[in-house]
Scaffold this motif. Structure first.
Motif, PDB file in Angstrom:
ATOM      1  N   ARG A   1       0.751  -1.125  -0.137  1.00 48.12           N
ATOM      2  CA  ARG A   1      -0.020  -0.191  -0.070  1.00 48.12           C
ATOM      3  C   ARG A   1       0.820   1.153  -0.073  1.00 48.12           C
ATOM      4  N   GLY A   2       0.503   2.237  -0.553  1.00 42.85           N
ATOM      5  CA  GLY A   2       1.042   3.448  -0.685  1.00 42.85           C
ATOM      6  C   GLY A   2       2.038   3.874   0.580  1.00 42.85           C
ATOM      7  N   ARG A   3       3.228   4.150   0.424  1.00 44.02           N
ATOM      8  CA  ARG A   3       3.824   4.654   1.648  1.00 44.02           C
ATOM      9  C   ARG A   3       3.945   6.002   1.775  1.00 44.02           C
ATOM     10  N   GLY A   4       3.311   6.902   0.876  1.00 47.38           N
ATOM     11  CA  GLY A   4       3.284   8.316   1.174  1.00 47.38           C
ATOM     12  C   GLY A   4       2.343   8.900   2.093  1.00 47.38           C
ATOM     13  N   GLY A   5       1.391   8.143   2.467  1.00 45.26           N
ATOM     14  CA  GLY A   5       0.673   8.792   3.471  1.00 45.26           C
ATOM     15  C   GLY A   5      -0.896   8.012   3.329  1.00 45.26           C
ATOM     16  N   ALA A   6      -1.606   7.965   2.165  1.00 48.10           N
ATOM     17  CA  ALA A   6      -2.941   7.560   2.299  1.00 48.10           C
ATOM     18  C   ALA A   6      -3.018   5.957   2.340  1.00 48.10           C
ATOM     19  N   ALA A   7      -1.925   5.173   1.988  1.00 51.76           N
ATOM     20  CA  ALA A   7      -1.941   3.759   2.127  1.00 51.76           C
ATOM     21  C   ALA A   7      -3.058   3.173   1.149  1.00 51.76           C
TER      22      ALA A   7
ATOM     23  N   ILE B   1      -3.595  -1.704  -7.399  1.00 52.15           N
ATOM     24  CA  ILE B   1      -5.025  -1.267  -7.881  1.00 52.15           C
ATOM     25  C   ILE B   1      -4.807  -0.037  -8.618  1.00 52.15           C
ATOM     26  N   LYS B   2      -4.125   0.868  -8.287  1.00 52.75           N
ATOM     27  CA  LYS B   2      -3.610   2.123  -9.054  1.00 52.75           C
ATOM     28  C   LYS B   2      -2.925   1.788 -10.318  1.00 52.75           C
ATOM     29  N   TRP B   3      -1.946   0.912 -10.426  1.00 54.37           N
ATOM     30  CA  TRP B   3      -1.387   0.316 -11.554  1.00 54.37           C
ATOM     31  C   TRP B   3      -2.269  -0.147 -12.355  1.00 54.37           C
TER      32      TRP B   3
ATOM     33  N   CYS C   1       7.068  10.023  -9.708  1.00 54.80           N
ATOM     34  CA  CYS C   1       7.453   9.619  -8.299  1.00 54.80           C
ATOM     35  C   CYS C   1       7.171  10.728  -7.272  1.00 54.80           C
ATOM     36  N   ASN C   2       6.723  10.632  -6.185  1.00 55.31           N
ATOM     37  CA  ASN C   2       6.307  11.620  -5.174  1.00 55.31           C
ATOM     38  C   ASN C   2       7.546  11.665  -4.471  1.00 55.31           C
ATOM     39  N   ALA C   3       8.534  12.715  -4.455  1.00 59.27           N
ATOM     40  CA  ALA C   3       9.872  12.709  -3.705  1.00 59.27           C
ATOM     41  C   ALA C   3       9.867  13.992  -2.802  1.00 59.27           C
ATOM     42  N   ASP C   4       8.451  14.615  -2.749  1.00 54.29           N
ATOM     43  CA  ASP C   4       8.353  15.847  -1.903  1.00 54.29           C
ATOM     44  C   ASP C   4       8.949  15.865  -0.600  1.00 54.29           C
ATOM     45  N   GLU C   5       8.590  14.598   0.137  1.00 55.23           N
ATOM     46  CA  GLU C   5       8.941  14.334   1.559  1.00 55.23           C
ATOM     47  C   GLU C   5       8.917  15.469   2.486  1.00 55.23           C
ATOM     48  N   GLY C   6       7.746  16.329   2.653  1.00 62.43           N
ATOM     49  CA  GLY C   6       7.838  17.377   3.296  1.00 62.43           C
ATOM     50  C   GLY C   6       7.571  17.015   4.870  1.00 62.43           C
TER      51      GLY C   6
ATOM     52  N   ALA D   1       6.957  24.146  -1.613  1.00 68.83           N
ATOM     53  CA  ALA D   1       5.777  24.068  -1.048  1.00 68.83           C
ATOM     54  C   ALA D   1       5.152  22.915  -0.491  1.00 68.83           C
ATOM     55  N   TYR D   2       5.055  22.897   0.701  1.00 70.29           N
ATOM     56  CA  TYR D   2       4.546  21.502   1.372  1.00 70.29           C
ATOM     57  C   TYR D   2       3.427  20.790   0.705  1.00 70.29           C
ATOM     58  N   VAL D   3       2.282  21.723   0.227  1.00 69.03           N
ATOM     59  CA  VAL D   3       1.173  21.288  -0.121  1.00 69.03           C
ATOM     60  C   VAL D   3       1.558  20.498  -1.548  1.00 69.03           C
ATOM     61  N   CYS D   4       2.548  20.677  -2.268  1.00 71.78           N
ATOM     62  CA  CYS D   4       2.876  20.088  -3.458  1.00 71.78           C
ATOM     63  C   CYS D   4       3.269  18.363  -3.323  1.00 71.78           C
ATOM     64  N   GLY D   5       3.253  18.116  -2.031  1.00 67.90           N
ATOM     65  CA  GLY D   5       3.375  16.723  -1.734  1.00 67.90           C
ATOM     66  C   GLY D   5       2.071  16.042  -2.195  1.00 67.90           C
ATOM     67  N   GLU D   6       1.174  16.930  -2.005  1.00 67.02           N
ATOM     68  CA  GLU D   6      -0.529  16.148  -2.343  1.00 67.02           C
ATOM     69  C   GLU D   6      -0.173  15.844  -3.899  1.00 67.02           C
ATOM     70  N   GLU D   7      -0.786  14.828  -4.144  1.00 68.32           N
ATOM     71  CA  GLU D   7      -0.520  14.439  -5.746  1.00 68.32           C
ATOM     72  C   GLU D   7      -0.952  15.246  -6.909  1.00 68.32           C
TER      73      GLU D   7
ATOM     74  N   LEU E   1     -10.971  20.054   1.048  1.00 69.24           N
ATOM     75  CA  LEU E   1     -10.438  19.492  -0.233  1.00 69.24           C
ATOM     76  C   LEU E   1      -9.553  18.325   0.076  1.00 69.24           C
ATOM     77  N   CYS E   2      -8.442  18.541   0.762  1.00 69.75           N
ATOM     78  CA  CYS E   2      -7.495  17.648   0.979  1.00 69.75           C
ATOM     79  C   CYS E   2      -7.141  17.391   2.631  1.00 69.75           C
ATOM     80  N   ALA E   3      -6.035  16.698   2.761  1.00 70.73           N
ATOM     81  CA  ALA E   3      -5.609  16.415   3.964  1.00 70.73           C
ATOM     82  C   ALA E   3      -4.949  17.461   4.821  1.00 70.73           C
ATOM     83  N   MET E   4      -4.598  18.597   3.868  1.00 71.20           N
ATOM     84  CA  MET E   4      -3.950  19.769   4.586  1.00 71.20           C
ATOM     85  C   MET E   4      -4.840  20.255   5.630  1.00 71.20           C
ATOM     86  N   GLY E   5      -6.113  20.878   5.184  1.00 67.10           N
ATOM     87  CA  GLY E   5      -6.778  21.293   5.960  1.00 67.10           C
ATOM     88  C   GLY E   5      -7.627  20.075   6.934  1.00 67.10           C
TER      89      GLY E   5
HETATM   90  C1  LIG Z   1      -0.784  18.259   2.117  1.00 66.52           C
HETATM   91  C2  LIG Z   1      -0.307  16.752   1.670  1.00 66.52           C
HETATM   92  C3  LIG Z   1       1.275  16.607   1.405  1.00 66.52           C
HETATM   93  C4  LIG Z   1       1.739  15.306   1.117  1.00 66.52           C
HETATM   94  N1  LIG Z   1       2.979  15.064   0.989  1.00 66.52           N
HETATM   95  C5  LIG Z   1       3.525  13.911   0.400  1.00 66.52           C
HETATM   96  C6  LIG Z   1       4.732  13.761   0.154  1.00 66.52           C
HETATM   97  O1  LIG Z   1       5.639  14.817   0.493  1.00 66.52           O
HETATM   98  N2  LIG Z   1       5.252  12.649  -0.244  1.00 66.52           N
HETATM   99  C7  LIG Z   1       4.475  11.573  -0.669  1.00 66.52           C
HETATM  100  O2  LIG Z   1       4.645  10.665  -1.170  1.00 66.52           O
HETATM  101  N3  LIG Z   1       2.893  11.645  -0.481  1.00 66.52           N
HETATM  102  C8  LIG Z   1       2.616  13.064  -0.183  1.00 66.52           C
HETATM  103  N4  LIG Z   1       1.002  13.120   0.230  1.00 66.52           N
HETATM  104  C9  LIG Z   1       0.345  12.081  -0.198  1.00 66.52           C
HETATM  105  C10 LIG Z   1       0.223  12.262  -1.865  1.00 66.52           C
HETATM  106  O3  LIG Z   1      -1.243  12.937  -2.082  1.00 66.52           O
HETATM  107  C11 LIG Z   1      -0.413  10.578  -2.371  1.00 66.52           C
HETATM  108  O4  LIG Z   1      -1.291  10.150  -1.473  1.00 66.52           O
HETATM  109  C12 LIG Z   1       1.003  10.005  -2.580  1.00 66.52           C
HETATM  110  O5  LIG Z   1       1.849  10.411  -3.449  1.00 66.52           O
HETATM  111  C13 LIG Z   1       0.484   8.693  -3.252  1.00 66.52           C
HETATM  112  O6  LIG Z   1       1.553   7.663  -3.478  1.00 66.52           O
HETATM  113  P1  LIG Z   1       1.410   6.458  -2.494  1.00 66.52           P
HETATM  114  O7  LIG Z   1       0.273   5.567  -2.997  1.00 66.52           O
HETATM  115  O8  LIG Z   1       2.635   5.532  -3.030  1.00 66.52           O
HETATM  116  O9  LIG Z   1       1.499   6.669  -1.201  1.00 66.52           O
HETATM  117  C14 LIG Z   1       0.897  14.109   0.883  1.00 66.52           C
HETATM  118  C15 LIG Z   1      -0.747  14.528   0.894  1.00 66.52           C
HETATM  119  C16 LIG Z   1      -1.225  15.867   1.420  1.00 66.52           C
HETATM  120  C17 LIG Z   1      -2.770  15.960   1.440  1.00 66.52           C
END
Ligand SMILES: Cc1cc2nc3c(=O)[nH]c(=O)nc-3n(C[C@H](O)[C@H](O)[C@H](O)COP(=O)(O)O)c2cc1C
Ligand code: SF4
Ligand code: FES
Lengths: 161, 520
Positions: free
Chosen positions: B153-159, B164-166, B181-186, B269-275, B488-492
């Motif tokens: 399951r996705g390790r970025g946060g939402a699991a 299924i995504k693929w 690849c989301n390498a924003d690791e904020g 910008a932290y929110v740019c980690g949101e996909e 709309l997203c997990a930030m708020g």
């Molecule tokens: C505000 C916010 C910041 C996020 N920052 C990151 C991040 O830095 N790195 C990341 O992988 N996912 C982050 N996410 C989750 C992504 O939106 C998304 O779920 C993820 O890129 C999906 O990849 P995964 O399924 O492999 O986890 C963030 C979500 C939100 C709402």
């Protein structure tokens, strides 16, 4: 044409055709010129077929981009949670005093720019700072003073040369 | 000269930040002065950050570790017989037997610190490209199925299940598809993505390539935060080398199939980690969150079907393909399968990377691995899952780390970051900080997040200043409800997690009566 505009045009000539080119272009311009000068905006907008407002909107949206050049040395201090847990807040206050510089500003002599940042990925060795792109971790106020002292010595030596 | 002895000094950012370059330079100079032959390798970090710079010497009995080493320690270490792995006050014996490392279950991080990150030979010698080679010999759908079966399951946060995504992207026809690849690791307290890019970049490249071939994508981007210059440099170097060796480019391993990979630097910008904000940013726009649907898997980058995954999600794939889904799935508990690279951070004595199967408890992590606080004071608060994560009260420290078990008490595992605070922490201040962070980093699209967070800071200020406190506490809870429900997203939507957990578990820091702990 100013040298900085020539630099902007060279970047545009190389990259304008890439998909989603705006951020890479802004990065290159800032890397070369230290900031994104106001007169670069219409050039970039023209080359990418965007309005000036759109380009300006992007520049101001991202913390990383600056419209004015930074001081001679840029000091970043992490203020995110893991660093807070080991005294980042006190360190930032100390830095403001030591550098005679407010956060998000430059010192009046133009020597320093002080930027609080959110996380440098050194969270197991906090508090962490960056001085002119060099990382430093486990930084106490005393260690901060040693680093800044060394920087001032280097500057003084360079000035004497 | 005697035969050269191999000594490793990490090149990971966290090692550089505590002087690894100076240690390496001193080692070289001092060995040259003494006429000792040295083969200096700059490896990745083992992730035992309280020991960095960690110097490892190859001996007939394996690698022997010394740390933390300063340049001043080097002459004394050499006198004592560093190159023979002799005992010393800074010595820790065989690296692999250091309990912190020995107790881990390293799948994703198995190579970390073992190899020279940019050496293709090292990578290949340690199971590198085995997953890609196997994937190339399988039908695409079988590759996707393998990832699905692994339970990853996705390790970025939402699991969200990666397979299924693929599958959605695979089944969405298009002339052009993308892998991002989301390498924003904020998240504060996280660094496993950074370590991967700096310490084992080919693993990420291999994972993304497997994804590309499986879903039919020919272009990929790694969006790396600008705060990670070393990761960006290493990744660029690794991509160039992988391309030259035929692992990337127009003909991946002679398969006739193309995958072109490029690094893109973010801009703080932290929110740019949101996909979806990330995709906007890659397109050259302000990183504003998009409404979903459409899902990125259907309409992602430049409107095309896009797989977007976290670094660790992609990095887990090569091993899943190399050893099979069952091997990976056998780790973990419940629906949380495999392992998680957990990051111990903040005020912790032994901060570092701990990869364990799901099911490990916070208490084990905090004490058995972490050794309590760095300050030696009692632990007061532990935030799990990044800045939007809950402060987990001690009553939950024995809950197994598992997405569902955490969700059941209102916690989040997120990207696996754990930030420890001692008893000097002021939880009202940390709650205020969470609101302030949201106010600064909000993309501005929805009112509860944009305005609510600013109001939240003001309300917490009034609570701590005792201006009409009971009414303000009620207001803070109402505000959090609005943010939870109306963002709309997990930030708020998740900023209330740290705020409310601080308020609920540490009311005394807000000037409220202490709850009856026994009843809680
Ligand atoms: C505000 C916010 C910041 C996020 N920052 C990151 C991040 O830095 N790195 C990341 O992988 N996912 C982050 N996410 C989750 C992504 O939106 C998304 O779920 C993820 O890129 C999906 O990849 P995964 O399924 O492999 O986890 C963030 C979500 C939100 C709402
Ligand atoms: S919750 Fe905040 S960050 Fe997320 S879309 Fe709304 S305004 Fe943007
Ligand atoms: S919180 Fe300061 S480096 Fe991560």
């Amino acid at each position: 044409m100013s040298t900085s505009l020539a630099a902007v045009r060279a970047v545009l000539a190389r990259r304008a055709d890439e998909p989603g080119a705006l951020l890479p272009i802004l990065h290159e311009v800032q890397d070369q010129l230290g900031c994104i000068p106001a007169d670069a905006v219409p050039e970039i907008a023209g080359a990418l077929n965007l309005s000036r407002a759109e380009v300006h909107g992007v520049i101001t949206y991202y913390h990383h981009f600056r419209g004015e050049p930074a001081g001679r040395h840029v000091i970043q201090v992490c203020r995110a949670e893991a660093c807070q847990a080991l005294g980042a807040e006190a360190l930032l206050t100390h830095a403001e005093r030591r550098l005679v510089c407010r956060s998000h500003a430059s010192s009046s002599d133009g020597r320093y720019t002080l930027e609080p940042v959110f996380c440098l990925g050194l969270c197991a060795s906090s508090p962490a700072i960056v001085i002119d792109e060099r990382l430093h971790a486990r930084i106490s106020p005393a260690a901060f003073d040693r680093l800044i002292g060394a920087l001032e010595n280097e500057d003084a030596e360079e000035a004497a040369r | 000269m005697s035969t050269a002895i191999t000594v490793r000094v990490p090149r990971d950012s966290a090692a550089l930040a505590v002087g690894a370059d100076a240690v390496a330079a001193t080692l070289q100079a001092e060995c040259a002065r003494r006429g000792l032959a040295l083969n200096l390798v700059r490896n990745g970090s083992r992730g035992l950050f309280w020991l960095e710079p960690l110097v490892e010497v190859s001996t007939s009995a394996g690698r022997v570790a010394y740390g933390p080493v300063t340049p001043e320690d080097v002459p004394g270490l050499l006198d004592a017989g560093l190159l023979q792995g002799a005992p010393h006050a800074l010595g820790h014996g065989p690296t692999e037997q250091i309990p912190y490392l020995a107790k881990q279950e390293r799948l994703c991080f198995a190579r970390m610190g073992l190899t020279d990150p940019l050496s293709l030979a090292d990578y290949e010698a340690h199971e590198g490209w085995a997953g890609l080679r196997r994937a190339l010999a399988m039908p695409d759908a079988a590759v996707v199925d393998e990832v699905l079966q692994s339970g990853l399951r996705g390790r970025g946060g939402a699991a969200f299940p990666t397979g299924i995504k693929w599958k959605t992207v695979m089944n969405t026809p298009s002339a052009q598809k993308y892998i991002v690849c989301n390498a924003d690791e904020g998240d504060s307290g996280t660094y496993s993505d950074r370590m991967t890019m700096e310490g084992d970049p080919y693993m990420l490249i291999e994972g993304m390539t497997i994804a590309a071939l499986a879903v039919g994508a020919t272009r990929g981007y790694v969006y790396v935060r600008s705060e990670y210059p070393h990761a960006i440099a290493t990744l660029n170097d690794a991509i160039a080398r992988a391309e030259a060796a035929g692992f990337l480019g127009s003909d991946v391993l002679g398969s006739g199939r193309a995958f072109h990979l490029q690094v893109r630097k973010a801009a703080g910008a932290y929110v740019c980690g949101e996909e979806t904000a990330l995709l906007e940013s890659l397109e050259g726009k302000r990183g504003i969150v998009r409404a979903k649907p459409p899902l990125p898997a259907i309409e992602g980058l430049f409107g095309q079907p896009t797989v977007i995954n976290n670094v660790i999600s992609f990095a887990s794939v090569p091993l899943i393909l190399a050893r099979g889904a069952a091997h990976y799935r056998d780790y973990g508990v419940g629906r949380s399968m495999g392992t998680l690279p957990i990051q111990l951070a903040g005020n912790v004595k032994r901060g570092g990377l701990v990869e364990k199967a799901f099911g490990v408890t916070l208490r084990e992590l905090l004490y058995d691995f972490g050794g309590g606080t760095a300050s030696g004071r009692p632990i007061k608060a532990v935030q799990v899952g990044g800045p939007l994560g809950t402060y987990v009260p001690e009553s939950k420290w024995d809950v197994p780390l598992d997405y569902e078990a955490y969700a059941a008490f209102g916690g989040v595992v997120g990207h696996g970051g754990i930030v420890v605070h001692d008893d000097t922490a002021d939880m009202a201040k940390l709650a205020r900080y969470a609101m302030e962070f949201c106010a600064i980093e909000s993309c501005g699209k929805c009112t509860p997040c944009r305005i609510g967070s600013t109001r939240g800071v003001e309300v917490i200020d009034r609570i701590t200043a005792n201006v009409n406190r009971p009414a303000q506490v009620k207001l803070l809870r109402d505000l959090c409800d609005t943010m939870l429900a109306g963002s709309l997203c997990a930030m708020g939507g998740m900023t209330p997690y740290p705020v409310l957990s601080a308020l609920d578990h540490y009311p005394e820091d807000f000037g409220l009566a202490t709850p009856d702990r026994a009843a809680a």
